[in-house]
Each structure stands twice: as structure tokens, then as C-alpha cells.
Design a protein around this motif. Sequence first.
Motif, PDB file in Angstrom:
ATOM      1  N   HIS A   1       0.829  -1.201   0.000  1.00 37.64           N
ATOM      2  CA  HIS A   1       0.000   0.000   0.000  1.00 37.64           C
ATOM      3  C   HIS A   1       0.865   1.253   0.000  1.00 37.64           C
ATOM      4  O   HIS A   1       0.613   2.203  -0.732  1.00 37.64           O
ATOM      5  CB  HIS A   1      -0.902   0.016   1.239  1.00 37.64           C
ATOM      6  CG  HIS A   1      -2.075  -0.916   1.166  1.00 37.64           C
ATOM      7  ND1 HIS A   1      -2.591  -1.386  -0.010  1.00 37.64           N
ATOM      8  CD2 HIS A   1      -2.850  -1.452   2.154  1.00 37.64           C
ATOM      9  CE1 HIS A   1      -3.617  -2.173   0.234  1.00 37.64           C
ATOM     10  NE2 HIS A   1      -3.799  -2.233   1.542  1.00 37.64           N
ATOM     11  N   ALA A   2       1.871   1.266   0.870  1.00 34.27           N
ATOM     12  CA  ALA A   2       2.655   2.484   1.087  1.00 34.27           C
ATOM     13  C   ALA A   2       3.299   2.998  -0.193  1.00 34.27           C
ATOM     14  O   ALA A   2       3.347   4.207  -0.427  1.00 34.27           O
ATOM     15  CB  ALA A   2       3.724   2.237   2.152  1.00 34.27           C
TER      16      ALA A   2
ATOM     17  N   ASN B   1       2.243   2.917  -3.120  1.00 32.05           N
ATOM     18  CA  ASN B   1       1.275   3.554  -4.014  1.00 32.05           C
ATOM     19  C   ASN B   1       1.096   5.032  -3.724  1.00 32.05           C
ATOM     20  O   ASN B   1       0.553   5.762  -4.561  1.00 32.05           O
ATOM     21  CB  ASN B   1      -0.076   2.840  -3.918  1.00 32.05           C
ATOM     22  CG  ASN B   1      -0.037   1.453  -4.533  1.00 32.05           C
ATOM     23  OD1 ASN B   1      -0.023   1.303  -5.745  1.00 32.05           O
ATOM     24  ND2 ASN B   1      -0.003   0.451  -3.682  1.00 32.05           N
ATOM     25  N   TYR B   2       1.522   5.473  -2.569  1.00 28.82           N
ATOM     26  CA  TYR B   2       1.456   6.895  -2.259  1.00 28.82           C
ATOM     27  C   TYR B   2       2.359   7.696  -3.203  1.00 28.82           C
ATOM     28  O   TYR B   2       2.099   8.865  -3.474  1.00 28.82           O
ATOM     29  CB  TYR B   2       1.874   7.135  -0.805  1.00 28.82           C
ATOM     30  CG  TYR B   2       1.734   8.569  -0.353  1.00 28.82           C
ATOM     31  CD1 TYR B   2       0.498   9.103  -0.037  1.00 28.82           C
ATOM     32  CD2 TYR B   2       2.852   9.398  -0.256  1.00 28.82           C
ATOM     33  CE1 TYR B   2       0.363  10.423   0.371  1.00 28.82           C
ATOM     34  CE2 TYR B   2       2.732  10.726   0.143  1.00 28.82           C
ATOM     35  CZ  TYR B   2       1.482  11.227   0.460  1.00 28.82           C
ATOM     36  OH  TYR B   2       1.355  12.539   0.856  1.00 28.82           O
TER      37      TYR B   2
ATOM     38  N   THR C   1       1.638  16.258   6.569  1.00 33.16           N
ATOM     39  CA  THR C   1       1.650  15.439   5.354  1.00 33.16           C
ATOM     40  C   THR C   1       3.068  15.052   4.959  1.00 33.16           C
ATOM     41  O   THR C   1       3.324  13.915   4.553  1.00 33.16           O
ATOM     42  CB  THR C   1       0.972  16.198   4.201  1.00 33.16           C
ATOM     43  OG1 THR C   1      -0.335  16.592   4.604  1.00 33.16           O
ATOM     44  CG2 THR C   1       0.868  15.328   2.958  1.00 33.16           C
TER      45      THR C   1
ATOM     46  N   ALA D   1       4.552  11.274   4.663  1.00 31.69           N
ATOM     47  CA  ALA D   1       5.230  10.814   3.453  1.00 31.69           C
ATOM     48  C   ALA D   1       6.568  10.159   3.787  1.00 31.69           C
ATOM     49  O   ALA D   1       6.928   9.139   3.188  1.00 31.69           O
ATOM     50  CB  ALA D   1       5.430  11.971   2.480  1.00 31.69           C
TER      51      ALA D   1
ATOM     52  N   LEU E   1       5.823   6.727   5.155  1.00 31.70           N
ATOM     53  CA  LEU E   1       5.349   5.820   4.109  1.00 31.70           C
ATOM     54  C   LEU E   1       6.469   5.407   3.164  1.00 31.70           C
ATOM     55  O   LEU E   1       6.523   4.258   2.714  1.00 31.70           O
ATOM     56  CB  LEU E   1       4.214   6.476   3.328  1.00 31.70           C
ATOM     57  CG  LEU E   1       2.898   6.637   4.097  1.00 31.70           C
ATOM     58  CD1 LEU E   1       1.926   7.503   3.306  1.00 31.70           C
ATOM     59  CD2 LEU E   1       2.277   5.276   4.398  1.00 31.70           C
TER      60      LEU E   1
ATOM     61  N   ARG F   1      -4.202   4.894  -4.009  1.00 26.49           N
ATOM     62  CA  ARG F   1      -3.738   6.156  -3.424  1.00 26.49           C
ATOM     63  C   ARG F   1      -4.929   7.002  -2.976  1.00 26.49           C
ATOM     64  O   ARG F   1      -4.927   7.565  -1.881  1.00 26.49           O
ATOM     65  CB  ARG F   1      -2.897   6.927  -4.439  1.00 26.49           C
ATOM     66  CG  ARG F   1      -2.295   8.219  -3.910  1.00 26.49           C
ATOM     67  CD  ARG F   1      -1.515   8.942  -5.001  1.00 26.49           C
ATOM     68  NE  ARG F   1      -0.486   8.093  -5.588  1.00 26.49           N
ATOM     69  CZ  ARG F   1       0.220   8.400  -6.665  1.00 26.49           C
ATOM     70  NH1 ARG F   1       0.004   9.552  -7.299  1.00 26.49           N
ATOM     71  NH2 ARG F   1       1.138   7.582  -7.143  1.00 26.49           N
TER      72      ARG F   1
ATOM     73  N   TYR G   1      -4.939   6.908   0.979  1.00 24.69           N
ATOM     74  CA  TYR G   1      -4.147   8.051   1.433  1.00 24.69           C
ATOM     75  C   TYR G   1      -4.775   9.388   1.074  1.00 24.69           C
ATOM     76  O   TYR G   1      -4.074  10.352   0.776  1.00 24.69           O
ATOM     77  CB  TYR G   1      -2.725   7.946   0.875  1.00 24.69           C
ATOM     78  CG  TYR G   1      -2.027   6.681   1.327  1.00 24.69           C
ATOM     79  CD1 TYR G   1      -1.789   6.455   2.675  1.00 24.69           C
ATOM     80  CD2 TYR G   1      -1.646   5.711   0.408  1.00 24.69           C
ATOM     81  CE1 TYR G   1      -1.171   5.285   3.101  1.00 24.69           C
ATOM     82  CE2 TYR G   1      -1.026   4.543   0.831  1.00 24.69           C
ATOM     83  CZ  TYR G   1      -0.792   4.336   2.180  1.00 24.69           C
ATOM     84  OH  TYR G   1      -0.180   3.180   2.599  1.00 24.69           O
TER      85      TYR G   1
ATOM     86  N   LEU H   1      -5.130  10.606   5.896  1.00 28.40           N
ATOM     87  CA  LEU H   1      -3.813  11.053   6.362  1.00 28.40           C
ATOM     88  C   LEU H   1      -3.935  11.843   7.661  1.00 28.40           C
ATOM     89  O   LEU H   1      -3.100  11.702   8.561  1.00 28.40           O
ATOM     90  CB  LEU H   1      -3.129  11.896   5.288  1.00 28.40           C
ATOM     91  CG  LEU H   1      -2.621  11.151   4.044  1.00 28.40           C
ATOM     92  CD1 LEU H   1      -2.055  12.147   3.044  1.00 28.40           C
ATOM     93  CD2 LEU H   1      -1.576  10.104   4.413  1.00 28.40           C
TER      94      LEU H   1
END
Length: 230
Positions: A115-116, A118-119, A170, A174, A177, A207, A211, A216
Motif C-alpha cells: 500500500h505504502a 502507491n502513495y 503530510t 510521506a 510511508l 492512493r 491516502y 492522512l
Amino acid sequence: MSQDIRELVSLSSRILADDGQGDFIWGHSSARDPEGRGIWIKPSGLGLEEITPETVQLVGHDGTLLEGSGAVQFEYPIHTEIMAARPEVGGVVHTHAPNAVALAAAGVDLLPVSHAANYFVPPQVPRYTDTADLIMTQELGIDVAKCLDSAQALFLVNHGIVTVGPDLQTATMAALLLEQAAAQQLRTLSFGGTPSYSDEAESLSKRDHIYNEIALAKAWDYLVRKVTTR
């Protein structure tokens, strides 16, 4: 207002340390001063986990200490030049996140195996390779900002990472992540085989689902509770 920003920088620092991104006294995060005077950032010589609101400094664009005490971070140009180039950026993080440093040094692209990742992906996280030395001059800071361009993260190859966001919350998320994504990829590849990962369409969908701004913010609140309720 300044007390709120000092508290934010302190929380960011402690959250990064709690994630294992501390490197003795190195690494730092910053928030843009709402009055346009510069950046609020941790001083040189302290570890991320040691930062309290009282230790946070206001540093001008030229590195002048405007509020606070102690030595100014040598690498303040990372923060000031990115914010000068990106008016929408309100927070910048630079750490020596160990798994992300290893991934970048290996010359391997970040793959959306988790998942991470995909940020960030797509597009690929840009890689700054002009120097692995400290970013201590305005010229190098400008180069880093140019390499980052409009991305949310940058690999300083053989050095560390830079992440940005509309606010420091944010940018801090990031950084966490990116390190999580790198760690998961290293773990995945260690099994050999033929790794699978999301295609571009699925990455963008994930995403948005995982996220988004609300998610977030809730994740940030969780991290704050985690470091303040022990």
C-alpha cells in the motif's frame, strides 16, 4: 501562532524518531513560517527524539537565526530552497531513513508491492545523484529543489530522503510511508520468485482510497497519540 508551529515541528521530530528514522543528531523537519520570515526547524546538535517546542528555531532564508538558540542546521538550504521553489509546500522532512537509503543506493526503482508505495508510484521517485555530501549551500539546495520538481519525495542517493507536503503533517506521513515502502520491497525481494505489484491504474485508485486527505489526518492524529500518551 509561533507556539503552535513549534509544537508541530516537535511532534514531527518525535514521530520520525519513533519510526526509527533518527540518526544520532542528524535529520530534521521544518514548517513554513506563515509570516514569510523563513522556516521553523530543529537546531543542530540534538536528536529527533529530543526536540521540544522550546528548542525549535526560526531560521531565515539566508540561514540567519531569527528566534531560538543554538546552532542552525547545516542543511537548512534543503528546506528553504524547496519552499522557495514550491509555494504550495508547507512542510519538508529530511532523514537518513535506513531502508529507503539502501533501496536508493542499490539503484532499484520503488515498486508498488505494498500500500505504502502507491502513495508515490506512479511516477517514479526522482533520484538526486550530483553529490552524496551535505546540502549546505544555496546552490546545492536549488539543485535539490529542481530534482524534486513537483514530486512528493526525493532520494538523495547514498545520503537520505526528502519528503514534502502542503503542511508538515503530510510531509512527515510521506517520510514514514516511503521508509515503510522501501522496507516492504526489500522484504519482498528477499524471497526471490517473481514479485507482483499494482499496475498504474490500481496504484492511483489505492492512493485515493487509502491516502486521501481525511485518512492522512486521522493517521497523523494516531501518531500524535502514540508519542504523547506514553
